[in-house]
Structure formats: structure tokens, C-alpha cells
Scaffold this active site. Structure first.
Site, PDB file in Angstrom:
ATOM      1  N   LYS A  52       0.943  -1.250  -0.088  1.00  0.00           N
ATOM      2  CA  LYS A  52      -0.029   0.018   0.160  1.00  0.00           C
ATOM      3  C   LYS A  52       0.886   1.264  -0.037  1.00  0.00           C
ATOM      4  O   LYS A  52       0.725   1.998  -1.026  1.00  0.00           O
ATOM      5  CB  LYS A  52      -1.014  -0.148   1.268  1.00  0.00           C
ATOM      6  CG  LYS A  52      -2.012   1.235   1.428  1.00  0.00           C
ATOM      7  CD  LYS A  52      -1.272   2.368   1.985  1.00  0.00           C
ATOM      8  CE  LYS A  52      -0.481   2.099   3.507  1.00  0.00           C
ATOM      9  NZ  LYS A  52      -1.402   1.600   4.541  1.00  0.00           N
ATOM     10  N   HIS A 438      12.899  25.186  12.090  1.00  0.00           N
ATOM     11  CA  HIS A 438      12.412  25.920  10.990  1.00  0.00           C
ATOM     12  C   HIS A 438      13.131  25.911   9.726  1.00  0.00           C
ATOM     13  O   HIS A 438      14.416  25.726   9.791  1.00  0.00           O
ATOM     14  CB  HIS A 438      12.535  27.331  11.550  1.00  0.00           C
ATOM     15  CG  HIS A 438      11.726  28.526  10.686  1.00  0.00           C
ATOM     16  ND1 HIS A 438      10.576  28.572  10.499  1.00  0.00           N
ATOM     17  CD2 HIS A 438      12.355  29.259   9.886  1.00  0.00           C
ATOM     18  CE1 HIS A 438      10.429  29.497   9.620  1.00  0.00           C
ATOM     19  NE2 HIS A 438      11.322  30.113   9.417  1.00  0.00           N
ATOM     20  N   GLU A 443       6.704  22.458  12.990  1.00  0.00           N
ATOM     21  CA  GLU A 443       7.109  23.304  13.997  1.00  0.00           C
ATOM     22  C   GLU A 443       5.776  24.036  14.488  1.00  0.00           C
ATOM     23  O   GLU A 443       5.621  24.413  15.754  1.00  0.00           O
ATOM     24  CB  GLU A 443       8.191  24.350  13.557  1.00  0.00           C
ATOM     25  CG  GLU A 443       7.559  25.299  12.348  1.00  0.00           C
ATOM     26  CD  GLU A 443       8.416  26.521  12.062  1.00  0.00           C
ATOM     27  OE1 GLU A 443       9.161  26.845  13.071  1.00  0.00           O
ATOM     28  OE2 GLU A 443       8.738  26.451  10.819  1.00  0.00           O
TER      29      GLU A 443
HETATM   30  P1  NDP Z   1     -12.559   0.039   8.801  1.00  0.00           P
HETATM   31  O1  NDP Z   1     -13.059  -0.725  10.031  1.00  0.00           O
HETATM   32  O2  NDP Z   1     -11.294   1.111   9.215  1.00  0.00           O
HETATM   33  O3  NDP Z   1     -13.485   0.514   7.863  1.00  0.00           O
HETATM   34  C1  NDP Z   1     -14.534  -0.063   7.406  1.00  0.00           C
HETATM   35  C2  NDP Z   1     -15.341   0.990   6.694  1.00  0.00           C
HETATM   36  O4  NDP Z   1     -16.604   0.263   6.048  1.00  0.00           O
HETATM   37  C3  NDP Z   1     -16.168   2.068   7.656  1.00  0.00           C
HETATM   38  O5  NDP Z   1     -16.222   3.227   7.037  1.00  0.00           O
HETATM   39  C4  NDP Z   1     -17.502   1.065   7.869  1.00  0.00           C
HETATM   40  O6  NDP Z   1     -18.444   2.118   8.075  1.00  0.00           O
HETATM   41  C5  NDP Z   1     -17.887   0.673   6.758  1.00  0.00           C
HETATM   42  N1  NDP Z   1     -18.658  -0.805   6.506  1.00  0.00           N
HETATM   43  C6  NDP Z   1     -18.616  -1.762   7.273  1.00  0.00           C
HETATM   44  N2  NDP Z   1     -19.631  -2.514   6.912  1.00  0.00           N
HETATM   45  C7  NDP Z   1     -20.519  -2.045   6.005  1.00  0.00           C
HETATM   46  C8  NDP Z   1     -21.471  -2.295   5.553  1.00  0.00           C
HETATM   47  N3  NDP Z   1     -22.113  -3.491   5.635  1.00  0.00           N
HETATM   48  N4  NDP Z   1     -21.916  -1.586   4.515  1.00  0.00           N
HETATM   49  C9  NDP Z   1     -21.398  -0.430   4.072  1.00  0.00           C
HETATM   50  N5  NDP Z   1     -20.186  -0.094   4.792  1.00  0.00           N
HETATM   51  C10 NDP Z   1     -19.700  -0.689   5.804  1.00  0.00           C
HETATM   52  O7  NDP Z   1     -11.933  -1.146   7.785  1.00  0.00           O
HETATM   53  P2  NDP Z   1     -10.852  -1.238   6.604  1.00  0.00           P
HETATM   54  O8  NDP Z   1     -11.329  -2.393   5.837  1.00  0.00           O
HETATM   55  O9  NDP Z   1     -10.720   0.167   6.195  1.00  0.00           O
HETATM   56  O10 NDP Z   1      -9.535  -1.608   7.549  1.00  0.00           O
HETATM   57  C11 NDP Z   1      -9.475  -2.638   8.457  1.00  0.00           C
HETATM   58  C12 NDP Z   1      -8.608  -2.304   9.493  1.00  0.00           C
HETATM   59  O11 NDP Z   1      -6.971  -2.415   8.891  1.00  0.00           O
HETATM   60  C13 NDP Z   1      -8.525  -0.904   9.981  1.00  0.00           C
HETATM   61  O12 NDP Z   1      -9.468  -0.568  10.945  1.00  0.00           O
HETATM   62  C14 NDP Z   1      -7.294  -0.591  10.311  1.00  0.00           C
HETATM   63  O13 NDP Z   1      -6.878  -1.088  11.819  1.00  0.00           O
HETATM   64  C15 NDP Z   1      -6.299  -1.597   9.473  1.00  0.00           C
HETATM   65  N6  NDP Z   1      -5.664  -0.732   8.504  1.00  0.00           N
HETATM   66  C16 NDP Z   1      -4.465   0.282   8.990  1.00  0.00           C
HETATM   67  C17 NDP Z   1      -3.931   0.997   8.110  1.00  0.00           C
HETATM   68  C18 NDP Z   1      -2.874   2.020   8.642  1.00  0.00           C
HETATM   69  O14 NDP Z   1      -2.400   1.921   9.663  1.00  0.00           O
HETATM   70  N7  NDP Z   1      -2.502   3.129   7.827  1.00  0.00           N
HETATM   71  C19 NDP Z   1      -4.224   0.887   6.686  1.00  0.00           C
HETATM   72  C20 NDP Z   1      -5.247  -0.065   6.459  1.00  0.00           C
HETATM   73  C21 NDP Z   1      -5.894  -0.816   7.272  1.00  0.00           C
HETATM   74  P3  NDP Z   1     -19.021   2.637   9.595  1.00  0.00           P
HETATM   75  O15 NDP Z   1     -17.872   3.638  10.092  1.00  0.00           O
HETATM   76  O16 NDP Z   1     -20.473   3.299   9.417  1.00  0.00           O
HETATM   77  O17 NDP Z   1     -18.875   1.674  10.575  1.00  0.00           O
END
Ligand code: NDP
Length: 453
Positions: A52, A438, A443
Site C-alpha cells: 500500500k 524551521h 514546528e
Molecule cells: P475500517 O473498519 O477502518 O472501515 C470499514 C468501513 O466500512 C467503515 O467506513 C464502515 O462504516 C464501512 N462498513 C462496514 N460494514 C459496512 C456495510 N455492511 N456496508 C457499508 N459500509 C460498511 O476497515 P478497513 O477495511 O478500512 O480496514 C481494516 C483495518 O485495517 C482498519 O481498521 C485498520 O485497523 C487497519 N488498517 C490500517 C492502516 C494503517 O495503519 N494505515 C491501513 C489500512 C488498514 P462505519 O464507519 O459506518 O462503520
């Protein structure tokens, strides 16, 4: 069936947490095996953090080329080309290199790697390819897997796993979800010239992040051309020829070249045989453990994404260290989940540590909020309309900085250092008495003097 092999510890899953546990335990003299059915390094190395971030660099390079013009570089637009196949091939070569490093690391540590799918046949026996392996301790570190809602057409919706190996980039894409993966991939695709729409069911994406960060990020992403649609969900997807017809809950339809779901990840436990052994699960489908990673079966522990703690590599690494001390060391040390810093590699990046303003208010703190919004110096000459946000959440009574939040270039790099200060309980007065570096964006974190709320 050949003779049964015995170990002190068998770890199921060679991801970040499993490998760390295996190596640390072997270093303490334990006889360790790790079973892996896919790839060494787990999600992070193969279909997560590492590829990623490489894609994020790739997407950002396009902006860097454009920005160079303001610095006197002649960049004829019609001569700039992007080659997706080359980015994927180079990324794959890097992942292969890392897989090799993991293999050597485990080998050098004296850990036996068993390739295959593990099933627990009893509380101390793991079956892999019809061969039984026994151990005093078994740790399940199988991680998580993308979870796609059950809608008509689900089978033609991609997950992040497939996005890393797309044969070609579509002209248009729909990203479904509003969390980490959705915003990161929206930034990647838009940066690579794909017409990108992000659909999120709630009012504003990035639930759980500071409200200012969420609003600011929405504005910045729209400026970069991502079409954000909030308050809608996908009802169905239909694949006709090379196109996907997406029906939304508001009655509208979209036609696109690709639909990617980033709708969360579920624990990977199928086929392990945990239920038959009486290993308790949580309501969310994760393995239930106590603070010491102990499941309901004495010989079985679990760590990482599969136990439902924050799905972050450093969390799994920390858990691996703590568990190896518990199983084979002095037993000291607990996992500390307070103030976990995190970055979202959307564009621009988000960096965050500690409490959001909303969380701090809910916890009853009376607050001073410091906030700064500005155009990063780089863009004075590049002319790019990109702004940065920095915010400190301070407890008014104690003066302690409860949270730091940023949107802007290198937010992850900047937040890592701030996390030490916040973990150490630094006060706003201590931030103020720290001299800035700076000229940097960072900062701003030590020069914000007037509270805005
Ligand atoms: P997240 O839990 O971050 O986000 C899931 C998203 O999907 C939310 O917006 C959620 O909505 C939505 N969602 C869940 N179920 C449904 C549904 N049935 N219908 C529609 N929308 C839905 O999961 P990700 O898949 O993005 O990532 C998984 C995990 O991986 C993250 O939580 C993180 O911990 C980790 N990760 C970390 C990264 C980093 O450190 N940079 C990068 C990528 C992943 P709602 O908010 O309404 O629940």
C-alpha cells in the site's frame, strides 16, 4: 504418516505478530514452529502496509512531477506517462525480497517453518498436510481477511487483496467504505488518474477520527478529484461486459470499471477447529482472550487481528513480544493500548495520537483546542491548492496534551515523535517551551499559542 514432531510452541500464522512471537520465543531457547498456508509476513508485507505504501508513493509521484514545474523544471505534460504494470512488477519484486528476508530471519532464529493449512485436532496437536505436530503451547495468529457485505453481485466486488495485483487500471472506480483502506485506495487510484468515487453509508467518513480531521480530509480529497458520496450504500452490483452497474440505496445508479469494497476485515478462524476444542469466541467473531492472550483453553493463546484488538502491525508486534515473555521469559510486562499513534496514508496523510476532541469532551475534560491550518511551504511555489491541518487537544486544568492530530505531508512521520511526548504526559507548556525546527510544517505543533476553543 511420518513420525510426530514436538515443539514447545507452535504458532499458526506467519504474519507480523506470529513471526515476532516465534523469533522472540526461539531466542529464549524454546523449540518453535510456525505454520503458514499463504505467504511469510502476513497481510502487512503481502497485501497491506508495505505494498500500500509503495502504491501511495507511486500515486504521489505524479503530483511531485506536476509540482516540479513551479520550481523551474520543464515537464511537458504530453511526455509524462504512467506504467501500472511496471509499478506492480516492481512492488512484487520488493515483496518477494521481503518474503525471503522473513524466511531467512526465521531460519536464523532456529524456527521451523511448516507450509500448509493448520487444523487443531486437540489442545496440543496441530495437523498440517496429514502430519501431526504437538506442542505445549499453541498460538493462533491467523490475522484477518477482507469482509464484503452480502449483496447481489458480491462476487464481482474486489477487496484490497486483489487491488494489489490488478492486471490493469480501470478508467473509473467505485470504492465502498469510509475507513482506512477506502481513503487510502481512493488516494492511490485518484493519484494514478482513475476517476474515483468513494461511497460511504454514514454522514462523514473516517468514523472515530477527530471531527476537524474528517471534515478537512473530505475537502482535501475533493480538491484532488475524488468524488465523495456520503449517506449512501450499495444495494447491488451487476457486471455487464467490462462494466459494473452499481445500484445505490438512494435509488441512483452508477456505471464504473471496478468496485472495491473496503468495508472492514473479519477474523480468519475458519477451518482451525477451534469450536470443537471449546475455544470461546466473541460476538464479533474474534477469538476471546484475556489480557495475557489466553483463550478459554489453557494450552492455546492468540494474538493480532484475530483477537479483535486494533488491526495494526505495531500492535501485533507488541503483543508478540509480551506473549513470548509470558510463555518463555520472566512473565513480566503487559500490552499497553493507550495512545496508539496511527497514520492513514491517504493524500494528504493523516497522523493522529491520543484523544480526539470528541472523545476528550465525552470523557469530561474541559478543553483548550489549538488549531492551525495553512498552505505547506512547498506549495507556495508549486501552486498546488493543498492545505495542512494541525490540532492539539489540551486538558484545561492539568495543561496535559491529550491528543495531537494532523492532516498534511508526512503526517505519519511527524506524529511518531509527538506520540512519545503524549505518552510521557507532556503539557502544553512543555510543547511551548520546545523550540521549533524551521522551516518545517511540524514546528506548528510547538508554536500554536492561542486556543480556538
Ligand atoms: P475500517 O473498519 O477502518 O472501515 C470499514 C468501513 O466500512 C467503515 O467506513 C464502515 O462504516 C464501512 N462498513 C462496514 N460494514 C459496512 C456495510 N455492511 N456496508 C457499508 N459500509 C460498511 O476497515 P478497513 O477495511 O478500512 O480496514 C481494516 C483495518 O485495517 C482498519 O481498521 C485498520 O485497523 C487497519 N488498517 C490500517 C492502516 C494503517 O495503519 N494505515 C491501513 C489500512 C488498514 P462505519 O464507519 O459506518 O462503520
Amino acid at each position: 504418516m511420518s513420525e510426530q514432531q514436538s515443539f514447545d510452541l507452535i504458532v499458526i500464522g506467519a504474519g507480523s505478530g506470529g513471526v515476532r512471537l516465534a523469533r522472540m520465543s526461539a531466542a529464549k531457547g524454546a523449540k518453535v514452529a510456525v505454520v503458514e498456508s499463504r505467504y511469510l509476513g502476513g497481510t502487512c508485507v503481502n497485501v497491506g502496509c508495505v505494498p500500500k505504501k509503495l502504491f501511495v508513493y507511486g500515486a504521489h509521484a505524479g503530483e511531485d512531477i506536476e509540482d516540479a514545474a513551479g520550481y523551474g523544471w520543464h515537464v511537458p505534460e504530453d511526455q509524462v506517462r504512467f506504467d501500472w504494470a511496471r509499478l506492480v512488477a516492481n512492488k512484487n519484486a520488493e515483496i518477494d525480497r521481503l518474503n525471503g528476508i522473513y524466511a531467512r530471519m526465521l531460519d536464523n532464529a532456529g524456527v521451523t517453518v511448516i507450509n500448509g493449512t493448520a487444523t487443531l485436532s486437540d489442545a496440543n496437536t496441530v495437523m498440517v498436510n496429514d502430519q501431526a505436530y504437538t506442542a505445549k503451547h499453541i498460538t493462533v495468529a491467523t490475522g484477518s481477511w477482507p469482509s464484503i457485505p452480502d449483496i447481489p453481485g458480491k462476487e464481482c466486488v474486489l477487496s484490497s487483496n486483489e487491488m494489489f495485483y490488478l492486471p490493469q487500471l480501470p478508467r473509473q472506480a467505485v470504492i465502498w467504505g469510509g475507513g482506512y483502506i477506502a481513503v487510502e485506495f481512493a488516494g492511490i487510484l485518484a493519484g494514478l488518474g482513475v476517476e474515483t468515487t468513494l461511497l460511504y453509508r454514514g454522514e462523514l467518513f473516517l468514523r472515530g477520527f477527530d471531527g476537524d480531521v474528517r471534515r478537512f480530509m473530505a475537502t482535501e480529497m475533493e480538491k484532488k478529484g475524488v468524488n465523495l458520496k456520503f449517506g449512501v450504500n450499495i444495494e447491488s452490483v451487476e457486471n455487464i461486459d467490462t462494466h459494473y452497474h452499481v445500484r445505490l440505496t438512494d435509488g441512483t445508479r452508477l456505471t464504473t470499471g471496478l468496485v472495491m469494497a473496503a468495508t472492514g476485515r473479519k477474523a480468519l478462524v475458519e477451518g482451525l477447529g477451534l469450536e470443537a476444542l471449546g475455544v470461546e469466541m466473541t460476538q464479533s467473531g474474534h477469538i476471546a482472550v484475556d489480557d495475557h492472550f489466553q483463550t478459554s483453553v489453557p494450552s492455546i493463546t492468540a494474538l493480532g487481528d484475530v483477537i479483535g484488538t486494533p488491526q495494526l502491525t505495531p500492535v501485533a508486534l507488541g503483543q508478540g513480544m509480551v506473549l513470548s515473555r509470558r510463555l518463555f521469559g520472566d512473565g513480566q510486562g503487559d500490552m499497553d493500548y493507550s495512545s496508539i499513534p496511527t497514520a492513514v496514508f491517504c493524500q494528504p496523510n493523516i497522523g493522529t495520537v491520543g484523544l480526539t476532541e470528541e472523545e476528550a469532551r465525552e470523557a469530561g475534560h474541559s478543553l483548550r483546542i489549538y488549531r492551525s491550518e495553512f498552505k505547506p511551504m512547498k506549495h507556495t511555489l508549486s501552486g498546488r491548492d493543498e492545505r495542512a491541518l494541525m490540532k492539539l487537544v489540551v486538558d484545561d486544568k492539568s495543561d496535559q496534551v491529550l491528543g495531537a492530530h494532523m492532516v498534511g505531508p508526512e503526517a505519519g512521520e511527524i506524529t511518531q515523535g509527538l506520540a512519545v511526548a503524549i505518552k510521557a504526559g507532556a503539557t502544553k507548556a512543555q510543547f511551548d517551551s520546545t523550540l521549533g525546527i524551521h522551516p518545517t510544517s511540524a514546528e506548528e505543533f510547538v508554536t500554536m499559542r492561542e486556543p480556538v476553543g
